[in-house]
Scaffold this active site. Structure first.
Site, PDB file in Angstrom:
ATOM      1  N   GLU A 380      16.039 -39.116  48.935  1.00 36.47           N
ATOM      2  CA  GLU A 380      16.873 -39.507  47.794  1.00 36.47           C
ATOM      3  C   GLU A 380      18.297 -39.717  48.270  1.00 36.47           C
ATOM      4  O   GLU A 380      18.792 -38.957  49.110  1.00 36.47           O
ATOM      5  CB  GLU A 380      16.915 -38.406  46.721  1.00 36.47           C
ATOM      6  CG  GLU A 380      15.619 -38.177  45.992  1.00 36.47           C
ATOM      7  CD  GLU A 380      15.714 -37.053  44.968  1.00 36.47           C
ATOM      8  OE1 GLU A 380      16.831 -36.762  44.493  1.00 36.47           O
ATOM      9  OE2 GLU A 380      14.669 -36.471  44.648  1.00 36.47           O
TER      10      GLU A 380
HETATM   11  C1  BG6 Z   1      17.775 -34.481  42.852  1.00 38.97           C
HETATM   12  C2  BG6 Z   1      16.498 -34.504  42.076  1.00 38.97           C
HETATM   13  O1  BG6 Z   1      18.201 -33.164  42.885  1.00 38.97           O
HETATM   14  O2  BG6 Z   1      18.878 -35.175  42.354  1.00 38.97           O
HETATM   15  C3  BG6 Z   1      16.350 -35.648  41.103  1.00 38.97           C
HETATM   16  O3  BG6 Z   1      15.389 -34.457  42.931  1.00 38.97           O
HETATM   17  C4  BG6 Z   1      17.676 -35.896  40.426  1.00 38.97           C
HETATM   18  O4  BG6 Z   1      15.330 -35.327  40.219  1.00 38.97           O
HETATM   19  C5  BG6 Z   1      18.704 -36.273  41.474  1.00 38.97           C
HETATM   20  O5  BG6 Z   1      17.636 -36.822  39.402  1.00 38.97           O
HETATM   21  C6  BG6 Z   1      20.057 -36.628  40.919  1.00 38.97           C
HETATM   22  O6  BG6 Z   1      20.518 -35.627  40.089  1.00 38.97           O
HETATM   23  P1  BG6 Z   1      21.025 -35.923  38.618  1.00 38.97           P
HETATM   24  O7  BG6 Z   1      21.335 -34.589  38.058  1.00 38.97           O
HETATM   25  O8  BG6 Z   1      22.197 -36.805  38.754  1.00 38.97           O
HETATM   26  O9  BG6 Z   1      19.890 -36.599  37.934  1.00 38.97           O
END
Ligand code: BG6
Length: 481
Positions: A380
């Site tokens: 991510e």
């Molecule tokens: C990660 C998660 O911690 O961050 C996701 O795996 C999450 O599920 C992403 O959406 C971004 O965080 P946020 O709070 O901006 O959605």
């Protein structure tokens, strides 16, 4: 820059069931923890720490208006996946990371009775991804523990969760091993400590909270190791991975005490979790920490399971970095993914106070390769923004294009440094509900979804400028950054 990304480098994107699927009460799905988390007040964005969920919150949510809980409606991916995946295909995605919901497959955690309707849905989802020419990368648990875990077992600290999870994973491996190569048992497994209610169903009002959180983390390590071993024994084509939310942090100053504080932070927030899953044993500093804090874990009893279930690749999410100090008084603090830190004057931050640091991705990737010597996967990376469609029915999101290019440049440099990286998945290639703040307004997508924080809108999908930028990056295999 010459092209350094390997020819088959897995460019793509990642979503999760609980932020995208919606359809919270469709086809026999049971209630989950994210279904009981309300949207935060946007005025508190920059100072927001982390939601807390207690038994009372769960009870209240059961009879409250479901519309007040955005993850229940998501972006309706449960019904729109075919069209949405076509859009990913159009961008040229080579990998699509998604998650399967335990609350759909075993709604009441009765492992002898899988929910056939849910399996039929996932059969078609997997086929759709494969037919679109992408590698599916599946997460088996992405921040969506069924409420049934709390009600029947208290949380993941109960040993029975290991068997339940193993049965669930075996069922899926038996069913999809020839279609899915990349498997991840737990999203950001360090959430068991950083945001336990969503990572491991430990509610904030539990007694002996810290010990229970570590017991839950330990049970997840054991469960994941058993799943990895089962896959290795039966389906050697499957590549099994692990993941943390990497809380990348630098010492606040060159004061050795700040450096030490930063090392300790890194050890217990990030490294312990990756060490156990890739080396098969707890690092010395974790053992010392448990002793110092009187935390009991059955480590010896489970040592051979951990050793036999080490992963093939190491994954992490990377959004931002922060600073750590020995003494924090008087130093301004900023926000971060799952963990807040101190503000770094060299970096700019997002509307949510996350400090943008592409160079940090290069630094981290080198450290990870040096430490684990296994292929790495950026699971991510992304930037959330408040956005509106313009008159041309698009969003001119140059900031997102810049963020993407800068992070890919840093990753490319890490590869040139000698690191082996197999893939990069952008978080939320289509706008979805934020995990931390449950807002629709925190948009990460290359694709805009016409829906507001209250769930109003047509849910129609529109391509942002970044859609075309990422498409071009993938087409040229990251040559033009
Ligand atoms: C990660 C998660 O911690 O961050 C996701 O795996 C999450 O599920 C992403 O959406 C971004 O965080 P946020 O709070 O901006 O959605």
């Amino acid at each position: 820059m010459r092209s350094t990304f390997p020819k088959d480098f897995l460019f793509g994107g990642a979503i999760s069931a609980c932020q995208a699927e919606g359809a919270w009460n469709v086809d026999g799905r049971s209630l989950t923890i994210p279904d009981v988390v309300k949207k935060i007040d946007p005025a508190k964005r920059k100072t927001f720490l982390q939601a807390t969920i207690t038994k009372n919150d769960v009870e209240e949510a059961k009879t409250a208006n479901w519309k007040d809980y955005p993850k229940r409606w998501g972006i309706d991916f449960y019904h729109t996946y075919k069209e949405d995946i076509q859009l990913m295909k159009e961008m040229g995605f080579r990998v699509f990371r998604f998650s399967i919901a335990l609350a759909r497959v075993f709604p009441d955690l009765h492992i002898e009775k899988p929910n056939e309707k849910a399996l039929a849905y996932y059969d078609d989802l997997v086929d759709t991804i494969v037919q679109a020419g992408m590698q599916p990368l599946v997460t088996l648990s992405h921040f969506d523990p069924p409420i049934a875990i709390c009600e029947k077992y208290g949380g993941w600290y109960h040993r029975d969760m290991i068997d339940i999870f193993e049965s669930y994973a075996r069922l899926l491996l038996d069913r999809y091993h020839d279609k899915i190569k990349y498997w991840l048992p737990f999203n950001e497994i360090n959430a068991a400590i950083l945001a336990p209610f969503k990572g491991s169903a430990v509610l904030n009002d539990e007694e002996n909270y810290e010990e229970k959180c570590w017991q839950a983390a330990h049970n997840q390590f054991v469960a994941a190791a058993k799943v990895v071993k089962y896959a290795h024994d039966n389906y050697p084509n499957c590549q099994m991975g692990c993941m943390v939310a990497y809380c990348q942090s630098y010492p606040y100053s060159c004061d050795p005490l700040d450096v030490l504080a930063n090392d300790k932070f890194d050890q217990m927030t990030n490294l312990t979790f990756l060490d156990v899953q890739s080396k098969g044993k707890y690092p010395y500093f974790a053992l010392h920490y448990f002793k110092e804090h009187s935390i009991y874990l059955p480590i010896e009893q489970d040592s051979s399971i951990l050793l036999q279930g080490t992963v093939d690749w190491v994954g992490y999410s990377y959004y931002q970095s922060m600073l750590t100090a020995d003494h924090t008084e008087g130093i301004s603090s900023g926000n971060g993914n799952l963990k807040n830190g101190l503000v770094n004057p060299y970096l700019k931050s997002t509307e949510w106070g996350w400090q943008i640091d592409p160079v940090g991705l290069r630094i981290l990737t080198n450290r990870m390769y040096d430490r684990y010597q296994k292929p790495l996967f950026i699971l991510e990376n992304g930037i959330g923004k408040v956005e509106q469609l313009n008159e041309e029915k698009t969003v001119n999101d140059t900031y997102r294009i810049d963020y993407l290019r800068q992070h890919l440049k840093a990753l490319k440099q890490a590869i040139e440094d000698g690191c082996e990286v197999i893939g990069y998945a952008w978080w939320g290639p289509i706008d979805l509900i934020s995990s931390g703040t449950s807002e629709m307004s925190k948009r990460y997508g290359f694709i805009y979804v016409d829906q507001d924080d209250e769930g109003n809108g047509t849910k129609e999908r529109f391509k942002k400028e970044s859609f075309y930028a990422y498409k071009e990056i993938i087409e040229t295999n990251g040559e033009n950054l």
